[in-house]
Design a protein around this motif. Structure first.
Motif, PDB file in Angstrom:
ATOM      1  N   PRO A 174    -105.484 -23.143  -9.836  1.00  0.00           N
ATOM      2  CA  PRO A 174    -104.668 -22.033  -9.326  1.00  0.00           C
ATOM      3  C   PRO A 174    -103.296 -21.913  -9.991  1.00  0.00           C
ATOM      4  CG  PRO A 174    -104.815 -23.822  -7.721  1.00  0.00           C
ATOM      5  CD  PRO A 174    -105.820 -24.114  -8.783  1.00  0.00           C
ATOM      6  N   THR A 228    -110.303 -20.720 -14.099  1.00  0.00           N
ATOM      7  CA  THR A 228    -110.505 -19.855 -12.930  1.00  0.00           C
ATOM      8  C   THR A 228    -109.476 -20.212 -11.864  1.00  0.00           C
ATOM      9  OG1 THR A 228    -112.127 -21.412 -12.024  1.00  0.00           O
ATOM     10  CG2 THR A 228    -112.975 -19.597 -13.373  1.00  0.00           C
ATOM     11  N   ALA A 229    -109.098 -19.211 -11.067  1.00  0.00           N
ATOM     12  CA  ALA A 229    -108.047 -19.408 -10.065  1.00  0.00           C
ATOM     13  C   ALA A 229    -108.461 -20.383  -8.972  1.00  0.00           C
ATOM     14  CB  ALA A 229    -107.662 -18.065  -9.458  1.00  0.00           C
ATOM     15  N   ASP A 230    -109.754 -20.461  -8.666  1.00  0.00           N
ATOM     16  CA  ASP A 230    -110.171 -21.366  -7.600  1.00  0.00           C
ATOM     17  C   ASP A 230    -110.082 -22.830  -8.027  1.00  0.00           C
ATOM     18  OD1 ASP A 230    -112.197 -20.866  -9.456  1.00  0.00           O
ATOM     19  OD2 ASP A 230    -113.777 -21.471  -8.047  1.00  0.00           O
ATOM     20  N   ARG A 231    -110.239 -23.110  -9.309  1.00  0.00           N
ATOM     21  CA  ARG A 231    -110.216 -24.502  -9.777  1.00  0.00           C
ATOM     22  C   ARG A 231    -108.843 -24.903 -10.313  1.00  0.00           C
ATOM     23  NH1 ARG A 231    -114.465 -27.258 -14.120  1.00  0.00           N
ATOM     24  NH2 ARG A 231    -113.813 -29.428 -13.750  1.00  0.00           N
TER      25      ARG A 231
END
Length: 229
Positions: A191, A186-189
């Motif tokens: 990037p 995921t992009a939040d974890r």
């Protein structure tokens, strides 16, 4: 005090005298090693046992021990034989080292068990050292010192071996890996990794990876050579 050379290396280097008396064995070391390589290539190193090897050869396990003292000794001889002769190299260190590197990569892909069997042990067999000698020869006539030549070749070896260690896996695993990563990242974890995946660059195109790595490594060697001109 002279270093004691193990019996296996004495055989490979032609230092051990051959048998002169008694009946000649029906099996040959070359035949044993060839079949052992076939088993390891097909089913992996874990599938290779002296019992299975003897069964494939149509003989008894004890007959194998007239040629090799143990499975560990057999693995040493296999590593000597499996690579075969190194390729003839074209003129020019960059072209020559590139041909050598890709030929070595092909060896690892044909015989991935070598990566497991040789882990943590420097080569002592003539069949492996001839590859090192051939690679070093590409720098004949250049201004690199002996130490720089060896470090350049070993850096190339580490790059090729590292890529093969990761990539020489069953196709079903390598082909599904990018999709599995894309599902989990995921992009939040992650990037930076997510951006690469979003650009469609996280693919199993390992040939592109090795080409990129070799070219950048050779660029660095070129810079070193330019400082000596």
């Amino acid at each position: 005090m002279p270093t004691e050379i193990p019996r296996t290396l004495q055989v490979l280097w032609g230092l051990e005298k051959g048998r002169t008396r008694g009946p000649q064995p029906t099996l040959s070391l070359d035949r044993i090693v060839a079949v052992a390589i076939e088993i390891a290539d097909q089913d992996g190193l874990a599938a290779l046992s002296m019992a299975r090897l003897a069964e494939r050869l149509g003989s008894r396990p004890m007959s194998l021990y007239r040629h090799v003292a143990s499975k560990d000794e057999l693995l040493v001889v296999m590593q000597d034989a499996a690579p075969g002769e190194p390729p003839e190299l074209p003129p020019g260190w960059r072209a020559g080292l590139g041909v050598w590197a890709r030929a070595l990569r092909a060896v690892y892909y044909r015989h991935p068990w070598i990566l497991q069997a040789s882990a943590g042990r420097p080569p002592l067999e003539p069949g492996q050292l001839v590859w090192l000698d051939r690679a070093l020869s590409v720098f004949d006539g250049t201004a690199l010192t002996s130490g720089e030549r060896l470090r350049a070749v070993m850096s190339t070896l580490y790059l090729v071996r590292g890529e093969a260690q990761v990539s020489a896996v069953p196709p079903d695993v390598s082909e599904s890996y990018p999709e599995l990563v894309a599902e989990l990242v995921t992009a939040d974890r992650f990037p930076a990794l997510a951006a690469v995946i979003a650009d469609g660059m996280f693919t199993p195109d390992h040939a592109d990876v090795i080409d990129f790595g070799l070219e950048r490594l050779f660029d660095g060697i070129e810079v070193l050579l330019s400082t000596k001109r």
